[in-house]
Design a protein around this motif. Structure first.
Motif, PDB file in Angstrom:
ATOM      1  N   LYS A  90      48.435  45.554  32.020  1.00 11.01           N
ATOM      2  CA  LYS A  90      48.505  44.328  32.837  1.00 11.01           C
ATOM      3  C   LYS A  90      49.240  44.607  34.140  1.00 11.01           C
ATOM      4  N   ASP A  91      50.331  45.373  34.046  1.00  6.65           N
ATOM      5  CA  ASP A  91      51.104  45.673  35.248  1.00  6.65           C
ATOM      6  C   ASP A  91      50.307  46.564  36.205  1.00  6.65           C
ATOM      7  N   ALA A  92      49.560  47.512  35.644  1.00  8.00           N
ATOM      8  CA  ALA A  92      48.722  48.376  36.490  1.00  8.00           C
ATOM      9  C   ALA A  92      47.646  47.539  37.178  1.00  8.00           C
ATOM     10  N   LEU A  93      47.112  46.569  36.441  1.00 13.84           N
ATOM     11  CA  LEU A  93      46.089  45.681  37.000  1.00 13.84           C
ATOM     12  C   LEU A  93      46.679  44.834  38.127  1.00 13.84           C
ATOM     13  N   GLU A  94      47.901  44.371  37.912  1.00 17.97           N
ATOM     14  CA  GLU A  94      48.606  43.595  38.936  1.00 17.97           C
ATOM     15  C   GLU A  94      48.789  44.431  40.203  1.00 17.97           C
ATOM     16  N   LEU A  95      49.148  45.699  40.022  1.00 16.30           N
ATOM     17  CA  LEU A  95      49.311  46.598  41.167  1.00 16.30           C
ATOM     18  C   LEU A  95      47.988  46.740  41.914  1.00 16.30           C
ATOM     19  N   ARG A 100      44.621  45.316  46.663  1.00 17.28           N
ATOM     20  CA  ARG A 100      43.355  44.818  47.216  1.00 17.28           C
ATOM     21  C   ARG A 100      43.519  43.444  47.857  1.00 17.28           C
ATOM     22  N   GLY A 101      44.723  42.874  47.738  1.00 16.77           N
ATOM     23  CA  GLY A 101      44.941  41.560  48.331  1.00 16.77           C
ATOM     24  C   GLY A 101      44.178  40.466  47.609  1.00 16.77           C
ATOM     25  N   CYS A 102      44.039  40.592  46.284  1.00 13.34           N
ATOM     26  CA  CYS A 102      43.339  39.551  45.534  1.00 13.34           C
ATOM     27  C   CYS A 102      44.107  39.252  44.247  1.00 13.34           C
ATOM     28  N   LYS A 103      43.580  38.334  43.467  1.00 17.18           N
ATOM     29  CA  LYS A 103      44.220  38.025  42.184  1.00 17.18           C
ATOM     30  C   LYS A 103      43.644  38.942  41.106  1.00 17.18           C
ATOM     31  N   THR A 104      44.386  39.083  40.015  1.00 18.35           N
ATOM     32  CA  THR A 104      43.906  39.996  38.972  1.00 18.35           C
ATOM     33  C   THR A 104      42.553  39.550  38.440  1.00 18.35           C
ATOM     34  N   LYS A 105      42.339  38.254  38.333  1.00 21.49           N
ATOM     35  CA  LYS A 105      41.057  37.806  37.754  1.00 21.49           C
ATOM     36  C   LYS A 105      39.875  38.134  38.667  1.00 21.49           C
ATOM     37  N   ASP A 106      40.162  38.344  39.972  1.00 22.87           N
ATOM     38  CA  ASP A 106      39.074  38.716  40.889  1.00 22.87           C
ATOM     39  C   ASP A 106      38.594  40.144  40.654  1.00 22.87           C
ATOM     40  N   LEU A 107      39.379  40.928  39.914  1.00 23.51           N
ATOM     41  CA  LEU A 107      38.996  42.321  39.674  1.00 23.51           C
ATOM     42  C   LEU A 107      38.099  42.476  38.450  1.00 23.51           C
ATOM     43  N   LEU A 108      38.025  41.423  37.641  1.00 21.72           N
ATOM     44  CA  LEU A 108      37.252  41.520  36.398  1.00 21.72           C
ATOM     45  C   LEU A 108      35.767  41.682  36.703  1.00 21.72           C
ATOM     46  N   PRO A 110      31.829  41.172  36.111  1.00 21.79           N
ATOM     47  CA  PRO A 110      31.141  39.951  35.667  1.00 21.79           C
ATOM     48  C   PRO A 110      31.029  39.911  34.147  1.00 21.79           C
ATOM     49  N   GLY A 111      31.358  38.774  33.568  1.00 19.57           N
ATOM     50  CA  GLY A 111      31.209  38.597  32.132  1.00 19.57           C
ATOM     51  C   GLY A 111      32.286  39.272  31.293  1.00 19.57           C
ATOM     52  N   VAL A 112      33.281  39.851  31.963  1.00 20.33           N
ATOM     53  CA  VAL A 112      34.331  40.550  31.213  1.00 20.33           C
ATOM     54  C   VAL A 112      35.520  39.617  31.012  1.00 20.33           C
ATOM     55  N   SER A 113      36.043  39.568  29.794  1.00 23.57           N
ATOM     56  CA  SER A 113      37.267  38.790  29.597  1.00 23.57           C
ATOM     57  C   SER A 113      38.437  39.757  29.688  1.00 23.57           C
ATOM     58  N   GLN A 114      39.471  39.344  30.399  1.00 25.89           N
ATOM     59  CA  GLN A 114      40.594  40.252  30.645  1.00 25.89           C
ATOM     60  C   GLN A 114      41.200  40.746  29.331  1.00 25.89           C
ATOM     61  N   GLY A 115      41.341  39.835  28.377  1.00 25.06           N
ATOM     62  CA  GLY A 115      41.942  40.213  27.100  1.00 25.06           C
ATOM     63  C   GLY A 115      41.188  41.331  26.395  1.00 25.06           C
ATOM     64  N   SER A 116      39.873  41.163  26.262  1.00 24.72           N
ATOM     65  CA  SER A 116      39.128  42.182  25.523  1.00 24.72           C
ATOM     66  C   SER A 116      39.050  43.478  26.319  1.00 24.72           C
ATOM     67  N   ALA A 117      38.987  43.363  27.647  1.00 27.22           N
ATOM     68  CA  ALA A 117      38.935  44.578  28.473  1.00 27.22           C
ATOM     69  C   ALA A 117      40.237  45.361  28.352  1.00 27.22           C
ATOM     70  N   LEU A 118      41.376  44.652  28.346  1.00 33.86           N
ATOM     71  CA  LEU A 118      42.665  45.337  28.218  1.00 33.86           C
ATOM     72  C   LEU A 118      42.773  45.994  26.843  1.00 33.86           C
ATOM     73  N   ASN A 119      42.218  45.328  25.834  1.00 31.81           N
ATOM     74  CA  ASN A 119      42.198  45.940  24.503  1.00 31.81           C
ATOM     75  C   ASN A 119      41.414  47.255  24.507  1.00 31.81           C
ATOM     76  N   GLN A 120      40.309  47.265  25.251  1.00 34.09           N
ATOM     77  CA  GLN A 120      39.516  48.494  25.336  1.00 34.09           C
ATOM     78  C   GLN A 120      40.294  49.592  26.050  1.00 34.09           C
ATOM     79  N   CYS A 121      41.047  49.200  27.094  1.00 31.34           N
ATOM     80  CA  CYS A 121      41.890  50.173  27.799  1.00 31.34           C
ATOM     81  C   CYS A 121      42.900  50.770  26.826  1.00 31.34           C
ATOM     82  N   PHE A 122      43.499  49.899  26.023  1.00 32.46           N
ATOM     83  CA  PHE A 122      44.505  50.345  25.053  1.00 32.46           C
ATOM     84  C   PHE A 122      43.859  51.307  24.045  1.00 32.46           C
ATOM     85  N   ASP A 123      42.674  50.942  23.565  1.00 33.98           N
ATOM     86  CA  ASP A 123      41.996  51.784  22.571  1.00 33.98           C
ATOM     87  C   ASP A 123      41.670  53.164  23.144  1.00 33.98           C
TER      88      ASP A 123
END
Length: 198
Positions: A90-95, A100-108, A110-123
């Protein structure tokens, strides 16, 4: 919702910058925030001395990774649980969003939920699938993945993403409402601490 660059986040963002430095090595954190964090002893003073250059790049990265690890493994148990590991992403995403001068949700993607994507990063980092990450797995992950690769499940980008202004201008701008994004993002950074509009 979190305020952009909340005070408590300065250290996390700073640490993420030490392992994922910007191209020119500059910090995205506003100078006065850096100053405050240095005064509070949260982060070390900026070292602009010549001796910095002598330090071996690998050693620098190694010590940066150790510091980042210590920040998330606060109790020094020797591994990160899922919650701590997800916080790192989450902190890396915030960075990435700040850069990029945007909000974290703007980086997702299309169709990706932040929670499940972060879980995939963790895995991806948790190669042994134990739900825990030890230091060697963390270190290996940082050394093998730049910030774009680390967050590829969130953004959908597998390679480094460079906002290349020259190619944007050559493209047909009518279909690119964000072609002025570069100017906008620089301007936005001047408004400190504005609350998220959610």
């Amino acid at each position: 919702h979190a305020v952009i660059m909340g005070g408590n986040n300065t250290k996390a963002i700073y640490l993420c910058e030490t392992i994922y430095p910007s191209a020119d090595g500059s910090s995205i954190i506003p100078p006065e925030k850096l100053e405050k964090a240095i005064q509070k002893g949260e982060i070390p003073p900026r070292n602009n001395d010549e001796e910095d250059i002598d330090e071996d790049e690998d050693e620098k990265i190694d010590s940066a990774i150790k510091e980042v690890w210590a920040y998330y493994d606060k109790k020094n148990v020797g591994f990160l649980n899922k919650k701590q590991g997800l916080q790192f992403f989450k902190d890396a995403l915030e960075l990435m969003a700040l850069r990029r001068g945007c909000k974290t949700k703007d980086l997702l993607a299309p169709g990706v939920s932040q929670g499940s994507a972060l879980n995939q990063c963790f895995d991806k980092m948790d190669k042994t699938h134990t739900g825990k990450i030890d230091y060697s797995a963390f270190e290996e992950f940082i050394n093998e993945n730049d910030i774009d690769e680390a967050l590829q499940f969130v953004t959908g980008n597998t390679g480094p993403v460079v906002i290349n202004t020259s190619s944007v201008q050559m493209a047909d701008n009518s279909s690119l409402p964000t072609s002025s994004k570069n100017e906008v993002s620089l301007a936005n950074i001047e408004y400190r601490d504005y609350p998220d509009s959610d």
